[in-house]
Design an enzyme around this catalytic site. Structure first.
Site, PDB file in Angstrom:
ATOM      1  N   HIS A  90      53.063  89.396  -1.800  1.00 53.78           N
ATOM      2  CA  HIS A  90      52.043  88.387  -2.113  1.00 53.78           C
ATOM      3  C   HIS A  90      52.404  87.038  -1.487  1.00 53.78           C
ATOM      4  O   HIS A  90      51.578  86.403  -0.817  1.00 53.78           O
ATOM      5  CB  HIS A  90      51.927  88.260  -3.631  1.00 53.78           C
ATOM      6  N   GLU A  91      53.636  86.596  -1.706  1.00 57.72           N
ATOM      7  CA  GLU A  91      54.035  85.275  -1.192  1.00 57.72           C
ATOM      8  C   GLU A  91      54.070  85.253   0.333  1.00 57.72           C
ATOM      9  O   GLU A  91      53.713  84.248   0.961  1.00 57.72           O
ATOM     10  CB  GLU A  91      55.395  84.878  -1.767  1.00 57.72           C
ATOM     11  N   HIS A 144      44.014  83.512  -2.547  1.00 54.83           N
ATOM     12  CA  HIS A 144      43.799  84.443  -3.649  1.00 54.83           C
ATOM     13  C   HIS A 144      42.429  85.107  -3.549  1.00 54.83           C
ATOM     14  O   HIS A 144      41.449  84.493  -3.126  1.00 54.83           O
ATOM     15  CB  HIS A 144      43.952  83.726  -4.986  1.00 54.83           C
ATOM     16  N   CYS A 148      48.505  82.493 -11.222  1.00 57.25           N
ATOM     17  CA  CYS A 148      49.081  81.636 -10.197  1.00 57.25           C
ATOM     18  C   CYS A 148      49.058  80.188 -10.674  1.00 57.25           C
ATOM     19  O   CYS A 148      48.109  79.746 -11.323  1.00 57.25           O
ATOM     20  CB  CYS A 148      48.290  81.778  -8.900  1.00 57.25           C
ATOM     21  N   HIS A 170      50.678  84.625   1.592  1.00 52.57           N
ATOM     22  CA  HIS A 170      50.315  83.205   1.642  1.00 52.57           C
ATOM     23  C   HIS A 170      50.824  82.567   2.932  1.00 52.57           C
ATOM     24  O   HIS A 170      50.107  81.794   3.582  1.00 52.57           O
ATOM     25  CB  HIS A 170      50.892  82.472   0.432  1.00 52.57           C
TER      26      HIS A 170
END
Length: 726
Positions: free
Chosen positions: A342-343, A352, A173, A346
């Site tokens: 994953h995004e 993470h 990342c 967020h």
């Protein structure tokens, strides 16, 4: 499209704001992967027909697939919450004019499921193209399956997606954990007021994330400039991502697609942080007024940068920061779905994973490096839960179809103020004989839609438009001058029905009826001692409601209004997921009931329904045993001269041969609210009623013939007896 100057001006302003006090940006580093990681296996899925006691519940499909040296049985069912109703798709002309379409979408071919005998397995497939396309996760291995289009034997290719460093290089990342932690400290002070949000309803776990997907022009060109291909890619990716979020009780619902078919209105190559910033500005000025959404993500085909995606941490519902950018470099749907998952994590407040974060697999979705996985860690669960509670309830209710569109205009299939009808696009209007492209009726047409409209004409007065459902409901008829069926009316609350029951809000409820609905026709309501013992406990099997996170014990006068308790149960029913049946022994009685626990998003079949009798002249109202005196007495049988029944608007619904409003004069029945019933009672019968009527007519000659035969036989016997006596 000129976007440079305003973007620069706004960017400087936003940078000052974002750097000091708002949301952190996270990113995935990118490598140059090969098209697929392993050589595929050819498989032929075989449908499995389940029989007997082991058969799956209705709606499930089962297939057998052999790959990796083993045979697997896959069970799956339709994912019903993938799209919003009337999903809009926006494209652009070469002159950058906005076009909107609502294409037909086959919504019954996207599936979620599992692999038999493999705990924590996951299946997300579509069958829209005739074969299986999507993901299979079995233990620590993830596979992508695709149909062979030219195969005449239903052949498919199955690719195993490896996590080896040689084929899946470690990708980091772009944001360090230290920087995220520092920015989260700044964010806490900025979001202080959000911490004071109401916690009402927080225990209902189910959340609905309304996602809008924007696809850049380079990705569109990569898909052979075919908007339909782009749509199918988006559908399949979102279906896979949705399966990742189901364990969190989150449904990811696609509410719109915007495809930049002409050109990119902003640069999408280079540093993804800048792309995300520009996209947030573009969305704020171009998308917010068109589509309802909780979050919007831009899919780009970037091949220059070193990141796989970026998003604003905790940006969900925080306009204009409810955005993300995801690199969709090739055709690997599963790999890209992991990036999007994953995004989106967020956006939902997930950071993470650290060394203390674990999930059912070796790696978890929010790992700092991209890993092939389908599970969220315990840390992600905690961060999501904390973020969801503290940021309000913006992702709680499912999207209402009428709220998806925010831009009112002729052509969106929604009849709005000043429009007589709305047939949609040019293509759709060409097939509509009643409505013109300018949202006016075709010359000679009286209507274009509605239950009481057929072939562009109003249905005749007296046409049944809403059938009576149960003894506490009433029918409605078209009035001959409107396309709409009259409002639904029903029998007035408090009028007796069935045995020892009263009508309440269109239904006839009592404890016995409810027990039969749950446990079968032999079941009946248990003794009062069961209600006394269980409903005063204040747990998920016996209570009189939920306040905050606490089950409320029933006071003795209200025990019959808590949860229904049954006896004489011979068969345990197949209940909806998360439902539990309790068997409780009390002296010589066995009490049966169902549970309802915090977080369930399905209807509670075990709560005593409002209107159920709980004592002499008393019924249950909102978990309380209340007197029926409070029910309206404005209309009574005498009001209707004993020739009709009162409806919920306190008007008389008259029997046939009597006319409203008071059933005093001759007429044809109905009420002031029901629309005019047919003059001939036969016209008002439904199909089943007509069939029964015709059957009776057919039986009459047979009955007459039998009576004639009996008469002749009787005469013969009488004559024979007289002859013998003579």
């Amino acid at each position: 499209m000129a976007v440079g100057e305003p973007l620069v001006h706004i960017r400087v302003t936003l940078l000052l704001l974002w750097f000091g006090m708002f949301l952190s940006i996270s990113g995935h580093s990118q490598a140059r992967p090969s098209q697929y990681f392993t050589s595929p296996e050819v498989v032929i899925p075989l449908k499995v027909i389940s029989r007997g006691r082991g058969a799956k519940a209705p709606g499930w499909l089962s297939y057998s697939l052999r790959f990796g040296g083993q045979r697997y049985i896959v069970h799956m069912r339709v994912n019903k919450l993938l799209f919003a109703a009337h999903l809009p798709v926006f494209t652009y002309t070469e002159q950058h004019a906005l076009l909107q379409d609502q294409p037909f979408i086959q919504d019954d071919c996207y599936y979620h499921g599992y692999v038999e005998g493999v705990p924590e397995s996951l299946v997300a497939l579509s069958t829209c193209s005739g074969g299986f396309l999507g993901m299979l996760q079995i233990n620590d291995l993830v596979y992508e399956i695709k149909p062979i289009s030219v195969s005449a034997t239903f052949e498919h290719l199955v690719y195993k997606i490896d996590s080896d460093d040689t084929q899946f290089p470690p990708m980091r990342c772009g944001l360090t954990e230290e920087k995220i932690a520092h920015q989260m400290e700044l964010q806490l002070s900025y979001n202080f007021t959000l911490k004071q949000s109401s916690f009402v309803g927080w225990w209902t776990h189910q959340r609905f994330v309304e996602l809008v997907v924007v696809v850049d022009n380079i990705r569109y060109l990569f898909s052979q400039s075919n908007a339909t291909t782009v749509q199918h890619e988006v559908f399949n990716v979102v279906n896979i991502v949705d399966s990742f979020y189901h364990p969190l009780e989150v449904d990811v619902i696609l509410t719109g697609i915007d495809i930049w078919t002409a050109s990119n209105p902003l640069p999408t190559s280079g540093d993804l942080d800048n792309v995300l910033e520009d996209f947030s500005i573009w969305k704020n000025y171009n998308l917010n007024n068109r589509l309802q959404h909780d979050v919007a993500h831009l899919f780009i085909k970037d091949t220059q940068g070193m990141k796989l995606g970026v998003a604003y941490v905790k940006g969900i519902c925080q306009n204009p920061f409810n955005t993300g950018v995801d690199v969709f470099e090739d055709n690997r749907l599963v790999v890209f779905a992991i990036t999007l998952g994953h995004e989106l994590g967020h956006n939902l407040g997930m950071q993470h994973d650290t060394q203390w974060c674990v999930c059912e697999l070796q790696w978890c979705i929010m790992h700092a490096y991209r890993k092939v996985t389908t599970k969220f860690s315990n840390c992600s669960y905690a961060q999501y839960w904390d973020s969801t509670i503290s940021s309000g309830l913006c992702i709680q209710p499912p999207p209402y179809p009428g709220n998806i569109f925010r831009l009112k205009y002729c052509g969106n299939l929604v009849v709005e103020e000043g429009e007589e009808c709305d047939c949609g696009t040019i293509r759709q209007c060409a097939k509509d004989p009643c409505c013109l492209l300018n949202c006016t009726l075709h010359p000679g047409a009286a209507c274009a839609f509605g239950i009481c409209c057929k072939d562009c004409k109003f249905l005749p007065s007296g046409t049944l438009c809403r059938q009576q459902v149960g003894e506490c409901d009433l029918p409605e008829w078209c009035n001959g001058t409107s396309h709409q069926c009259p409002d639904d009316v029903y029998v007035q609350d408090g009028i007796s029905c069935n045995v020892n029951a009263f009508c309440y809000e269109k239904t006839c409820n009592n404890h016995d009826i409810q027990c039969k609905e749950i446990f079968g026709q032999d079941a009946r309501s248990a003794s009062q001692s069961c209600y006394q013992e269980i409903n005063t406990q204040g747990n998920r099997f016996g209570h009189c409601g939920i306040v905050g996170t606490t089950y409320v014990k029933c006071w003795t006068p209200d025990i019959m209004c808590g949860r229904v308790q049954c006896e004489n149960v011979g068969v345990i029913p197949n209940l909806i997921e998360h439902s539990t049946v309790q068997q409780f022994h009390l002296n010589d009685t066995t009490c049966w009931g169902t549970d309802y626990h915090l977080g369930m998003a399905i209807p509670d079949i075990g709560e005593v329904k409002d209107g159920t009798v709980c004592g002499p002249e008393k019924i249950c109202i909102r978990k309380k045993c209340a007197s029926m005196v409070h029910l309206s007495q404005a209309c009574q049988p005498k009001t209707c001269n004993m020739r009709g029944i009162c409806n919920n608007k306190q008007h008389c619904h008259c029997n046939h041969e009597w006319a409203p409003p008071y059933c005093k004069d001759k007429g044809y029945g109905g009420s002031a609210d029901s629309g005019p019933p047919p003059k001939n009672n036969m016209e008002g019968l439904n199909v089943m009623g007509k069939l029964r009527y015709l059957s009776l007519l057919c039986l009459l000659p047979l009955v007459a013939f039998l009576l004639f035969c009996l008469h002749v036989l009787f005469k013969k016997r009488t004559k024979s007896k007289e002859d013998e006596e003579g």
